[in-house]
Design a protein around this motif. Structure first.
Motif, mmCIF file in Angstrom:
data_model
loop_
_atom_site.group_PDB
_atom_site.id
_atom_site.type_symbol
_atom_site.label_atom_id
_atom_site.label_comp_id
_atom_site.label_asym_id
_atom_site.label_seq_id
_atom_site.Cartn_x
_atom_site.Cartn_y
_atom_site.Cartn_z
ATOM 1 N N ASN A 48 12.347 -12.347 6.488
ATOM 2 C CA ASN A 48 11.424 -11.873 7.524
ATOM 3 C C ASN A 48 10.577 -12.978 8.127
ATOM 4 N N LYS A 51 8.979 -12.922 11.571
ATOM 5 C CA LYS A 51 9.401 -11.648 12.153
ATOM 6 C C LYS A 51 8.443 -10.511 11.821
ATOM 7 N N MET A 52 7.817 -10.570 10.646
ATOM 8 C CA MET A 52 6.998 -9.454 10.178
ATOM 9 C C MET A 52 5.538 -9.848 10.026
ATOM 10 N N THR A 53 4.666 -8.890 10.274
ATOM 11 C CA THR A 53 3.242 -9.059 10.011
ATOM 12 C C THR A 53 2.997 -8.944 8.506
ATOM 13 N N ARG A 54 1.784 -9.260 8.097
ATOM 14 C CA ARG A 54 1.419 -9.157 6.681
ATOM 15 C C ARG A 54 1.590 -7.714 6.180
ATOM 16 N N GLU A 56 3.679 -5.398 7.329
ATOM 17 C CA GLU A 56 5.108 -5.121 7.204
ATOM 18 C C GLU A 56 5.712 -5.832 5.994
ATOM 19 N N GLU A 57 5.310 -7.075 5.786
ATOM 20 C CA GLU A 57 5.810 -7.815 4.623
ATOM 21 C C GLU A 57 5.383 -7.155 3.318
ATOM 22 N N GLU A 81 -9.374 0.788 9.154
ATOM 23 C CA GLU A 81 -8.233 -0.102 8.908
ATOM 24 C C GLU A 81 -7.465 0.343 7.658
ATOM 25 N N CYS A 85 -3.474 1.464 7.339
ATOM 26 C CA CYS A 85 -2.581 0.836 6.356
ATOM 27 C C CYS A 85 -1.977 1.894 5.437
ATOM 28 N N TYR A 88 0.676 3.850 7.175
ATOM 29 C CA TYR A 88 1.896 3.064 7.333
ATOM 30 C C TYR A 88 2.745 3.126 6.066
ATOM 31 N N ASN A 176 -11.308 -12.565 10.285
ATOM 32 C CA ASN A 176 -10.333 -13.655 10.416
ATOM 33 C C ASN A 176 -10.963 -14.919 9.820
#
Length: 198
Positions: A48, A51-54, A56-57, A81, A85, A88, A176
């Protein structure tokens, strides 16, 4: 050992061993369970990459490990948030347990903790209870969503399941925290501006 100040990182680019430990010695440090975690982490990265966000990973990793139940320990300030999550993971078929940092509504006075507004009720964060709740639920992996510095350590230390972070809180930089080193203004303020930079 001071890898943060290394100028070449030849361990990565050329296979240079600066620490003297043999590869077999380093590999022998890992338990059978940790080797499985390492294999899932390697599969997550290699399949990945870029390709993948954190988020998704994290799901991919949990699936690679065959997880059925995961936990989310979150800060009340990131409740929305955490909800996204959790949804998801739930949409992907995982059972999700979650615990808010202010669980049990314990006043900071109980542990003689400094308050933002002295003299008023102020619920303390309760990371050890968050970990206890996850342990009782027998989660297989736990994810942190924005726990405070220190509270994340207590949660991680007391969690029976392995812990990873989805969100790291930074109240100043919109969660961030690495933004501080990307900004030359902040680097100047913190005294870490590169020599010759204006």
């Amino acid at each position: 050992m001071n890898c943060a100040f290394c100028k070449h990182h030849n361990c990565y680019t050329k296979g240079q061993n600066c620490l003297g430990a043999e590869g077999e010695q380093a590999a022998s440090l890992y338990t059978e369970e940790e080797v499985k975690l390492m294999q899932a982490a390697a599969a997550t990265e290699s399949r990945n990459y870029l390709k993948m966000t954190r988020l998704e990973e994290s799901l991919f990793f949990a699936q690679q490990m065959g997880a059925k139940k995961i936990g989310i320990a979150f800060c009340i300030g990131l409740a929305n948030e955490a909800s996204f999550c959790a949804q998801y993971f739930k949409n992907a078929g995982l059972q999700v347990e979650s615990a808010c940092c202010k669980n049990c509504a314990v006043d900071k006075d109980q542990l003689n903790l400094e308050k933002i507004k002295p003299g008023k009720f102020e619920a303390m964060c309760n990371p050890k209870m968050q970990a206890e709740l996850m342990n009782k639920a027998e989660t297989e992996f736990n994810f942190i969503v924005g726990l405070c510095v220190g509270h994340d350590m207590i949660f991680t230390k007391n969690s029976n399941a392995p812990v990873s972070s989805l969100v790291t809180k930074d109240r100043v930089l919109a969660n961030n925290p690495v933004g501080v080193v990307y900004s030359r203004y902040w680097r100047r303020k913190l005294g870490i501006l590169e020599e010759g930079t204006v």
